[in-house]
Scaffold this motif. Sequence first.
Motif, PDB file in Angstrom:
ATOM      1  N   PHE A  87       0.839  -1.208   0.000  1.00  0.00           N
ATOM      2  CA  PHE A  87       0.000   0.000   0.000  1.00  0.00           C
ATOM      3  C   PHE A  87       0.871   1.255   0.000  1.00  0.00           C
ATOM      4  CE2 PHE A  87      -2.155   3.427   2.191  1.00  0.00           C
ATOM      5  CZ  PHE A  87      -3.401   3.450   1.590  1.00  0.00           C
ATOM      6  N   ASP A  88       1.898   1.273   0.852  1.00  0.00           N
ATOM      7  CA  ASP A  88       2.776   2.443   0.936  1.00  0.00           C
ATOM      8  C   ASP A  88       3.516   2.683  -0.383  1.00  0.00           C
ATOM      9  OD1 ASP A  88       2.007   2.811   3.539  1.00  0.00           O
ATOM     10  OD2 ASP A  88       3.804   1.893   4.410  1.00  0.00           O
ATOM     11  N   ALA A  89       3.918   1.598  -1.044  1.00  0.00           N
ATOM     12  CA  ALA A  89       4.623   1.733  -2.326  1.00  0.00           C
ATOM     13  C   ALA A  89       3.709   2.323  -3.391  1.00  0.00           C
ATOM     14  CB  ALA A  89       5.158   0.377  -2.771  1.00  0.00           C
ATOM     15  N   ALA A  90       2.448   1.902  -3.394  1.00  0.00           N
ATOM     16  CA  ALA A  90       1.487   2.460  -4.351  1.00  0.00           C
ATOM     17  C   ALA A  90       1.241   3.939  -4.071  1.00  0.00           C
ATOM     18  CB  ALA A  90       0.172   1.676  -4.291  1.00  0.00           C
ATOM     19  N   ALA A  91       1.104   4.291  -2.792  1.00  0.00           N
ATOM     20  CA  ALA A  91       0.904   5.697  -2.437  1.00  0.00           C
ATOM     21  C   ALA A  91       2.110   6.534  -2.847  1.00  0.00           C
ATOM     22  CB  ALA A  91       0.657   5.820  -0.931  1.00  0.00           C
ATOM     23  N   LEU A 104       1.871   7.345  -6.535  1.00  0.00           N
ATOM     24  CA  LEU A 104       0.866   8.372  -6.817  1.00  0.00           C
ATOM     25  C   LEU A 104       1.300   9.749  -6.324  1.00  0.00           C
ATOM     26  CD1 LEU A 104      -2.339   6.345  -5.881  1.00  0.00           C
ATOM     27  CD2 LEU A 104      -1.657   7.044  -8.178  1.00  0.00           C
ATOM     28  N   ALA A 105       2.157   9.768  -5.313  1.00  0.00           N
ATOM     29  CA  ALA A 105       2.608  11.055  -4.749  1.00  0.00           C
ATOM     30  C   ALA A 105       3.822  11.622  -5.463  1.00  0.00           C
ATOM     31  CB  ALA A 105       2.936  10.866  -3.264  1.00  0.00           C
ATOM     32  N   ASP A 106       4.487  10.820  -6.260  1.00  0.00           N
ATOM     33  CA  ASP A 106       5.732  11.237  -6.916  1.00  0.00           C
ATOM     34  C   ASP A 106       5.423  12.262  -8.010  1.00  0.00           C
ATOM     35  OD1 ASP A 106       8.152  11.524  -8.197  1.00  0.00           O
ATOM     36  OD2 ASP A 106       8.600   9.370  -8.247  1.00  0.00           O
ATOM     37  N   ARG A 107       5.748  13.522  -7.748  1.00  0.00           N
ATOM     38  CA  ARG A 107       5.398  14.592  -8.674  1.00  0.00           C
ATOM     39  C   ARG A 107       6.212  14.570  -9.960  1.00  0.00           C
ATOM     40  NH1 ARG A 107       3.627  16.255  -3.756  1.00  0.00           N
ATOM     41  NH2 ARG A 107       1.939  17.794  -3.682  1.00  0.00           N
ATOM     42  N   HIS A 158     -10.004  14.482  -6.260  1.00  0.00           N
ATOM     43  CA  HIS A 158      -9.210  14.824  -5.080  1.00  0.00           C
ATOM     44  C   HIS A 158      -7.717  14.845  -5.371  1.00  0.00           C
ATOM     45  CE1 HIS A 158     -13.079  13.737  -3.351  1.00  0.00           C
ATOM     46  NE2 HIS A 158     -12.719  14.379  -2.253  1.00  0.00           N
ATOM     47  N   LEU A 159      -7.243  13.907  -6.191  1.00  0.00           N
ATOM     48  CA  LEU A 159      -5.808  13.826  -6.450  1.00  0.00           C
ATOM     49  C   LEU A 159      -5.300  15.048  -7.195  1.00  0.00           C
ATOM     50  CD1 LEU A 159      -3.430  11.901  -5.964  1.00  0.00           C
ATOM     51  CD2 LEU A 159      -3.897  10.878  -8.191  1.00  0.00           C
ATOM     52  N   GLN A 160      -6.122  15.598  -8.095  1.00  0.00           N
ATOM     53  CA  GLN A 160      -5.648  16.760  -8.843  1.00  0.00           C
ATOM     54  C   GLN A 160      -5.652  18.022  -7.985  1.00  0.00           C
ATOM     55  OE1 GLN A 160      -7.685  19.465 -10.307  1.00  0.00           O
ATOM     56  NE2 GLN A 160      -9.389  18.847  -9.017  1.00  0.00           N
ATOM     57  N   VAL A 161      -6.278  17.968  -6.811  1.00  0.00           N
ATOM     58  CA  VAL A 161      -6.119  19.049  -5.844  1.00  0.00           C
ATOM     59  C   VAL A 161      -4.776  18.914  -5.133  1.00  0.00           C
ATOM     60  CG1 VAL A 161      -7.019  20.055  -3.701  1.00  0.00           C
ATOM     61  CG2 VAL A 161      -8.599  19.305  -5.498  1.00  0.00           C
ATOM     62  N   LEU A 193      -5.777   5.801   0.202  1.00  0.00           N
ATOM     63  CA  LEU A 193      -4.681   6.196  -0.693  1.00  0.00           C
ATOM     64  C   LEU A 193      -4.567   7.709  -0.772  1.00  0.00           C
ATOM     65  CD1 LEU A 193      -4.977   3.684  -3.688  1.00  0.00           C
ATOM     66  CD2 LEU A 193      -2.976   4.015  -2.227  1.00  0.00           C
ATOM     67  N   LEU A 194      -5.702   8.394  -0.883  1.00  0.00           N
ATOM     68  CA  LEU A 194      -5.672   9.850  -0.941  1.00  0.00           C
ATOM     69  C   LEU A 194      -5.062  10.441   0.328  1.00  0.00           C
ATOM     70  CD1 LEU A 194      -9.165  10.517  -2.538  1.00  0.00           C
ATOM     71  CD2 LEU A 194      -6.961  11.156  -3.537  1.00  0.00           C
ATOM     72  N   ALA A 195      -5.432   9.887   1.478  1.00  0.00           N
ATOM     73  CA  ALA A 195      -4.882  10.383   2.741  1.00  0.00           C
ATOM     74  C   ALA A 195      -3.379  10.146   2.801  1.00  0.00           C
ATOM     75  CB  ALA A 195      -5.581   9.700   3.919  1.00  0.00           C
ATOM     76  N   ALA A 196      -2.934   8.984   2.317  1.00  0.00           N
ATOM     77  CA  ALA A 196      -1.507   8.673   2.339  1.00  0.00           C
ATOM     78  C   ALA A 196      -0.725   9.564   1.384  1.00  0.00           C
ATOM     79  CB  ALA A 196      -1.299   7.203   1.986  1.00  0.00           C
ATOM     80  N   VAL A 197      -1.277   9.814   0.205  1.00  0.00           N
ATOM     81  CA  VAL A 197      -0.609  10.672  -0.777  1.00  0.00           C
ATOM     82  C   VAL A 197      -0.530  12.106  -0.250  1.00  0.00           C
ATOM     83  CG1 VAL A 197      -0.793  11.672  -3.091  1.00  0.00           C
ATOM     84  CG2 VAL A 197      -1.251   9.237  -2.750  1.00  0.00           C
ATOM     85  N   GLU A 198      -1.620  12.573   0.290  1.00  0.00           N
ATOM     86  CA  GLU A 198      -1.667  13.939   0.834  1.00  0.00           C
ATOM     87  C   GLU A 198      -0.620  14.148   1.922  1.00  0.00           C
ATOM     88  OE1 GLU A 198      -4.619  15.240   4.180  1.00  0.00           O
ATOM     89  OE2 GLU A 198      -5.632  15.423   2.239  1.00  0.00           O
ATOM     90  N   ALA A 199      -0.432  13.117   2.757  1.00  0.00           N
ATOM     91  CA  ALA A 199       0.461  13.254   3.902  1.00  0.00           C
ATOM     92  C   ALA A 199       1.941  13.145   3.527  1.00  0.00           C
ATOM     93  CB  ALA A 199       0.129  12.193   4.948  1.00  0.00           C
ATOM     94  N   ARG A 200       2.246  12.585   2.374  1.00  0.00           N
ATOM     95  CA  ARG A 200       3.645  12.347   2.019  1.00  0.00           C
ATOM     96  C   ARG A 200       4.413  13.647   1.776  1.00  0.00           C
ATOM     97  NH1 ARG A 200       5.020   7.037   1.147  1.00  0.00           N
ATOM     98  NH2 ARG A 200       6.989   7.694   0.225  1.00  0.00           N
ATOM     99  N   ASP A 201       3.732  14.664   1.285  1.00  0.00           N
ATOM    100  CA  ASP A 201       4.408  15.939   1.008  1.00  0.00           C
ATOM    101  C   ASP A 201       3.430  17.064   1.315  1.00  0.00           C
ATOM    102  OD1 ASP A 201       6.162  17.849   0.228  1.00  0.00           O
ATOM    103  OD2 ASP A 201       6.554  17.018  -1.768  1.00  0.00           O
TER     104      ASP A 201
END
Length: 290
Positions: free
Chosen positions: A126-130, A133-136, A158-161, A257-265
Motif C-alpha cells: 500500500f505504501d509503495a502504491a501511495a 501516486l505522490a511522486d510529482r 481529489h488527487l488533482q487538488v 490512498l488519498l490520505a496517504a498521498v496527501e500526507a507524504r508531502d
Amino acid sequence: MAADDRTVAERLRARFEDLTRAERQLADAMLRDYPMLGLGSITALAEAAHVSSPTVVRLARKLGYGGFSDLQAALRDELQATISNPIARHDRWAEDAPAAHALNRFADVALSNMRQTISSIDPADFDAAAALLADRRRAVFVTGGRISHALADYLYTHLQVIRARVTLAPGHGATWPHHALEIRAGDVLMMFDMRRYERDLLRFAEAASEAGAQIVLITDQWGSPIAKLAAHSFHARIEAPSAWDSNVAPMVLVEALLAAVEARDWDDTRERMRRLEALFDRSRTFRKFT
C-alpha cells in the motif's frame, strides 16, 4: 455468509509464507494464470508448475479444501461469479436472504467486506502504491470501467487538488488510445476494474505497460486480468445483498490512498490547496456567510 468465503487466490496469498518451496512454486504459477491454470487436470497443473501431483493435493488441503477436486470446484464457482449479471446476482442472494431489514443486512455485509479487504493488504505494498501516486515527477492517469469510472472520477477529483499532472482518462470506447499515446515510461496508470472485466481496460493496461508505465489496480476479490500487468494490485470485497456490487470497500481503499498521498508531502499539498482556495474565492464558487 460462509465461515470462510475467501477465494482460492486470497487463500494462496494468505498462506504463502507457510508453504514449502515446491508449494510456493505451485502457488506462484496458479496466481500468474489465475484461475485458468487450476481448471485443467491435476497432471497438467503439476507439469505447468514443475511440481509433483502430490504437491498439488497437499497445497489444496493446506488451503482448506478436501483435495484438488474441491479446489477446482471452487475455481469454477469463482469463474461463474465473475461473469454473472445483476439479475443472476440478485437471484443468488435472494434465495437465502435473512429476515433482517435490508439496511441492516447490507450494512453487515459492507462492514465484513471492509474488514476482509483491509486484512488482505500488505501495508508495504500500500505504501509503495501511495509513493508512486505522490511522486510529482510522474504523470498520473486515472481510469475505470462502465461502473467503476465513478471511483476513478472520485479519486481524480481529489488527487488533482493534491498534485499536478493528473489526467482522468475514459477507459472504454474509442478515446482511451489518445490517452495511452501520452503515457511515458515511469508514469502511473491508476485503474479500477471489477467483475465482468472490460476488454478496453485490459487493452489500455497492455498499451501502458508496453510504454513503461507503473500500473496500480483496484479490483475485486477474484481479480481482473490486469493484475498480471500491475505493479500493485489491491483486491476489494464487493459482493452485497443486491443486484449490484458494493463499492464500499473499494472506496475505503481510494480514500486511504488519498490520505496517504496527501500526507507524504503536505507542505506542497497545502500550498497547492491554498492557491486553489484563492481561485475559488475569486470566482465566488462557494457561498460564504461573512
